[in-house]
Design a protein around this motif. Structure first.
Motif, short mmCIF file in Angstrom:
data_model
loop_
_atom_site.label_atom_id
_atom_site.label_comp_id
_atom_site.label_asym_id
_atom_site.label_seq_id
_atom_site.Cartn_x
_atom_site.Cartn_y
_atom_site.Cartn_z
N SER A 181 0.81 -1.22 0.00
CA SER A 181 0.00 0.00 0.00
C SER A 181 0.84 1.26 0.00
O SER A 181 0.38 2.33 -0.41
CB SER A 181 -0.95 0.01 1.21
OG SER A 181 -0.20 -0.05 2.41
N LEU A 406 -4.69 2.00 -7.34
CA LEU A 406 -4.38 2.93 -6.25
C LEU A 406 -3.19 2.49 -5.42
O LEU A 406 -2.62 3.30 -4.67
CB LEU A 406 -5.61 3.09 -5.35
CG LEU A 406 -6.87 3.62 -6.03
CD1 LEU A 406 -7.98 3.82 -5.00
CD2 LEU A 406 -6.61 4.94 -6.75
N THR A 407 -2.79 1.22 -5.52
CA THR A 407 -1.65 0.76 -4.72
C THR A 407 -0.33 0.99 -5.44
O THR A 407 0.73 0.87 -4.84
CB THR A 407 -1.78 -0.74 -4.39
OG1 THR A 407 -1.74 -1.49 -5.60
CG2 THR A 407 -3.08 -1.01 -3.66
N SER A 445 2.26 6.11 -3.87
CA SER A 445 1.07 5.43 -4.41
C SER A 445 -0.11 6.40 -4.41
O SER A 445 -0.15 7.38 -3.67
CB SER A 445 0.72 4.21 -3.55
OG SER A 445 0.25 4.61 -2.28
N ASN A 447 -3.02 5.79 -3.29
CA ASN A 447 -3.64 5.73 -1.96
C ASN A 447 -2.94 6.68 -1.00
O ASN A 447 -3.59 7.39 -0.22
CB ASN A 447 -3.56 4.30 -1.40
CG ASN A 447 -4.75 3.46 -1.79
OD1 ASN A 447 -5.83 4.00 -2.04
ND2 ASN A 447 -4.57 2.16 -1.85
N ASP A 448 -1.60 6.70 -1.02
CA ASP A 448 -0.84 7.56 -0.13
C ASP A 448 -1.13 9.02 -0.43
O ASP A 448 -1.28 9.84 0.48
CB ASP A 448 0.65 7.26 -0.27
CG ASP A 448 1.47 7.86 0.87
OD1 ASP A 448 0.89 8.08 1.95
OD2 ASP A 448 2.67 8.11 0.67
N ASN A 451 -4.70 9.83 0.80
CA ASN A 451 -4.76 9.84 2.27
C ASN A 451 -4.06 11.06 2.85
O ASN A 451 -4.54 11.64 3.85
CB ASN A 451 -4.14 8.57 2.84
CG ASN A 451 -4.96 7.33 2.54
OD1 ASN A 451 -6.16 7.43 2.29
ND2 ASN A 451 -4.33 6.17 2.53
N SER A 463 -11.76 11.56 -3.31
CA SER A 463 -12.17 10.17 -3.53
C SER A 463 -11.97 9.83 -5.00
O SER A 463 -12.10 10.70 -5.87
CB SER A 463 -13.64 9.97 -3.16
OG SER A 463 -13.90 10.34 -1.83
#
Length: 851
Positions: A181, A406-407, A445, A447-448, A451, A463
């Motif tokens: 992740s 997303l990863t 990533s 996701n990172d 976040n 999102s």
């Protein structure tokens, strides 16, 4: 329950030392037991008194605890659902919206104004400032890397596992594949990359205290040929980095991993040879032939293995059938084979697989057409070891799809952007609402990135809408106050592409109060808000007609022809167009002053307003009152049982000697009888019983009113004033006289008039008098026996002082007993010595005269 009595026998017998009766023939111990019997009887008597005090303490606490719990449950504002002393508990809290437009507004809570207000219109709903991508943000591609059908070096460690024992615990280390992740990609294709990946795998295993296996196990590769990093000469070793004195061993693993390290007989290796030191493997293991890589063709790598696909949420697996290898022995054959297998699983014509530049290209299609289906999502979700992964046979990562991954790192995520001149180390510059998002690179990533933005002070939520393949960014601030602004010099355009901004707006609700003809327009940033005690949620607009309107002097609204045109009035000439004028021309060809302002919407005449029907929550009230009466009656029953039960003088606290000849069940039954009657005819409990039995004076108006509502005192003499609830009568009273019931329960005491208040005020006065836990002087029962609800009282109460006093007496008597016992032992010892001497002299004389 542990008895307060100490063992008199043990305390005395253990103090009788030495040997008695050897010369005299006397039973010294029995004689001393008898001679100290008086003192021991005194000790036993005091211990029984102490135990009686302890049992009394327990009995008082059982009553005071129930009073405290009653007070907390029914008179405390921390328990709103059962606080019968709170007016809000009795308020009309079942609120429904009424009217033709009632579906647009929902209400809850309670308000005394619910009958006197109405919602005459909702002009607009609140919304947050938001951004949505204009088009699809991914490249829409699902492609593999270039597939090699010839021989290539393959790691024998990927997907395998090793087991280590550190100290007394065993840990499994999985040499996983794919990308984590945080963007780390596991790679075992070379000795150097395998070392990094295994180190990361060790870091994934926690050993406690914030440490991982990577803190105590080092990884090192040796024998690497720089010109061929996958040479068979490469060897892998582990070394201990432990500084705490723990033993580290390799104790097992999957067969593939052990074979790679040359450890095919782990069960036959000695403990010492399994041990890993700071220098690495033992010589025995270090000399084993390792095989970290082996050469395999594509067909050898995939034969009999499976790969899983996810199509719009449905998962299916296809297998590379070993008996059909001729069908997928080259790229063209492979593409046809996989397309046919996918058609069997998901339907013909839904997924197209084609060969493109040495790779496979997967596309979702609309069946029976040549049109790409951009709405469907296809993902390669998982596969057997060696099939997928950076260096897998198919050269594609798990999780790859025709949407963003997303990863993966930003560059490799499938984002449809130009990354020319960027690499994984390049800083990703983002500044949102004047807040810099730091610590990101193009190697981070997705996701990172998302976040970090969401956790920052930028005040937005990002999102990724996978099905729509768009980014959504929403302000965290309600209504028109929210904003989303990017710095024109940052990299936001690369990340979020083109987008449309929708400015936030506030909810505008028109409320009318009884007695006023003019409604009040409320502006709120959220569609849910509190209005004079009611919690309202608006979910639709009504009561307004949109257009260009002006409000006339007589409070009428007229629609205007063109809001951009203004007119002035010239005396004798009429109205002349003038941009600075103070009049507008309405649709009925009249001129109206604009001093009241222009409106984009006007109230519709004759709109049916929304009113509110507020009712008492009868079920909840009945449930709480029923529970209160039960708990109240339980207290009355307990108090009267304690105060009326006569003690049985034949049952006293048992001594330890008495218990020695009894079973546990016998002891339990005895003590139950001995405890009974501890508080018989207690004056304070008599007073408490009277207070509970007569909340209201006999013949008082309050008592009569309570009875008329369905709550009365039992007429049975044995019930001692227990309350009886007629639920049918009580429910009827709640419907017709809820305000009167509320007043009777919640009326506060008035020291001026001497009114002791309503039901709950009187019960509060009782619980405070006997079981107050907060005042400097606690309640009567707590002052007497203490309570866990008042911690400082546990060691500071009347009965505890009596227990302490008994302890002092018992200690003094025990010291006295020891002194007596020691004196008697000394006397008997002297006697034995004297008799022994006399016996010796007598024997000597007998021997002398006899000879």
């Amino acid at each position: 329950m542990a008895t307060a009595l100490n063992s008199v026998k043990n305390s005395t017998a253990s103090s009788i030392r030495g040997y008695g009766g050897l010369a005299s023939g006397l039973d010294r111990d029995t004689l001393i037991e008898g001679m100290t019997a008086s003192t021991k009887a005194k000790i036993a008597k005091q211990q029984k008194k102490k135990q009686t005090y302890a049992w009394k303490q327990e009995a008082y606490r059982s009553i005071s605890s129930k009073l405290v719990e009653f007070s907390k449950k029914y008179t405390s504002y921390t328990n709103q659902s059962t606080n019968l002393s709170s007016p809000s508990f009795w308020a009309r809290s079942n609120v429904t919206s009424v009217g033709a437009n009632s579906s647009y507004v929902s209400a809850s809570g309670s308000s005394s104004l619910s009958d006197s207000m109405s919602i005459v219109g909702v002009k607009q709903l609140a919304s947050k400032t938001s951004i949505t991508s204009n088009g699809m943000v991914s490249d829409g591609k699902l492609e593999t890397g270039s597939i090699n059908f010839g021989s290539e070096s393959v790691s024998t460690l990927e997907g395998q596992a090793l087991y280590f024992k550190y100290g007394t615990k065993t840990y499994a280390v999985s040499m996983t594949s794919g990308t984590s992740s945080d963007g780390f990609t596991y790679d075992y294709s070379t000795a150097e990359s395998a070392e990094k990946s295994i180190t990361r795998a060790l870091k994934n295993v926690s050993i406690g205290n914030g440490k991982t296996l990577a803190d105590v196990i080092g990884v090192k590769t040796t024998g690497v040929n720089s010109s061929d990093p996958t040479t068979e000469l490469a060897k892998l070793s582990f070394n201990s980095k432990d500084t705490a004195g723990n033993t580290l061993q390799i104790i097992g693993g999957s067969s593939g991993a052990l074979n790679a390290l040359g450890i095919t007989d782990i069960e036959n290796i000695s403990e010492s040879n399994k041990t890993i030191t700071a220098d690495g493997f033992s010589n025995e293991l270090n000399n084993r032939t390792q095989k970290l890589f082996e050469s395999k063709t594509f067909l050898e790598r995939v034969a009999g293995k499976k790969v899983s696909f996810n199509y719009n949420g449905a998962s299916q697996t296809i297998e590379f059938d070993s008996s059909r290898q001729s069908e997928y022995s080259d790229l063209a054959g492979l593409s046809t084979y996989m397309e046919n297998e996918l058609a069997k699983k998901f339907g013909t014509g839904r997924i197209s697989v084609s060969a493109s530049g040495g790779a496979l290209k997967f596309e979702t299609m609309i069946p029976n057409t040549n049109t790409v289906d951009t709405s469907s999502i296809l993902t390669i979700s998982s596969a057997d070891i060696g099939v997928i992964g950076k260096n897998g046979a198919l050269k594609v990562e798990a999780g790859e799809s025709n949407r963003l991954n997303l990863t993966m790192s930003l560059i490799n995520s499938g984002l449809n952007s130009d990354f020319t001149g960027k690499n994984s180390e390049t800083e990703l510059k983002l500044k949102i609402n004047n807040v810099e998002i730091t610590g990101l690179t193009y190697g981070s990533s997705m996701n990172d990135i998302i976040n970090k933005i969401n956790a920052s002070d930028a005040g937005v939520t990002v999102s990724y809408l996978k099905n729509a393949d768009k980014f959504s960014i929403v302000s965290k601030v309600d209504g028109s106050a929210g904003k989303i602004e990017f710095d024109p010099t940052d990299d936001s355009s690369i990340l979020f592409h083109d987008y449309t901004t929708k400015n936030g707006q506030d909810a505008i609700v028109s409320v009318k109060y009884a007695g006023s003809n003019d409604p009040v327009e409320l502006v709120r940033g959220n569609n849910t808000f509190n209005l004079d005690g009611l919690n309202l949620t608006v979910n639709g607009t009504f009561g307004y007609e949109y257009g260009n309107y002006v409000k006339t002097a007589d409070n009428q609204y007229k629609q205007i022809q063109d809001s951009s045109k203004r007119y002035r009035y010239d005396d004798g000439i009429g109205y002349t167009e003038d941009a600075a004028g103070t009049y507008v021309l309405t649709t009925d060809n009249s001129y109206v002053s604009v001093s009241g302002g222009l409106f984009d919407a006007a109230p519709i005449t004759g709109t049916v307003p929304i009113t509110f029907n507020a009712k008492t929550d009868t079920d909840n009230i009945v449930k709480a009152v029923t529970s209160m009466i039960k708990d109240y009656n339980d207290i009355i029953e307990l108090v009267n049982k304690e105060v009326s039960t006569k003690p049985n003088r034949n049952y006293e606290p048992l001594t330890d000697e008495q218990k020695e000849g009894m079973t546990e069940d016998q002891i339990k039954k005895w003590e139950e009888k001995a405890k009974a009657g501890m508080l018989f005819n207690d004056a304070d409990l008599r007073s408490l019983s009277d207070s509970l039995s007569y909340i209201f004076d006999s013949g008082s108006a309050d008592k009569a009113a309570l009875a008329s509502f369905g709550i009365s005192a039992s007429t049975s003499y044995g019930d001692n004033g227990k309350l009886v609830l007629d639920e049918t009568k009580f429910r009827a009273a709640l419907e017709s006289k809820s305000a009167d019931i509320q007043k009777l329960f919640t009326r506060a005491a008035d020291p001026v008039t001497g009114d002791k208040g309503g039901v709950m005020a009187r019960l509060t006065d009782i619980t405070e008098k006997y079981a107050s836990t907060t005042r400097a002087t606690k309640g009567i029962l707590i002052e007497r026996a203490g309570s866990l609800y008042a911690p400082t009282s546990i060691l500071n109460n009347s009965l505890q002082k009596s227990i302490n006093s008994e302890d002092a007496i018992i200690d003094r008597l025990n010291r006295q007993l020891k002194t007596e016992t020691d004196r008697y032992i000394k006397q008997f010892t002297n006697l034995e010595t004297l008799i022994s001497q006399m016996n010796s002299q007598s024997s000597w004389l007998s021997q002398s005269f006899g000879s």
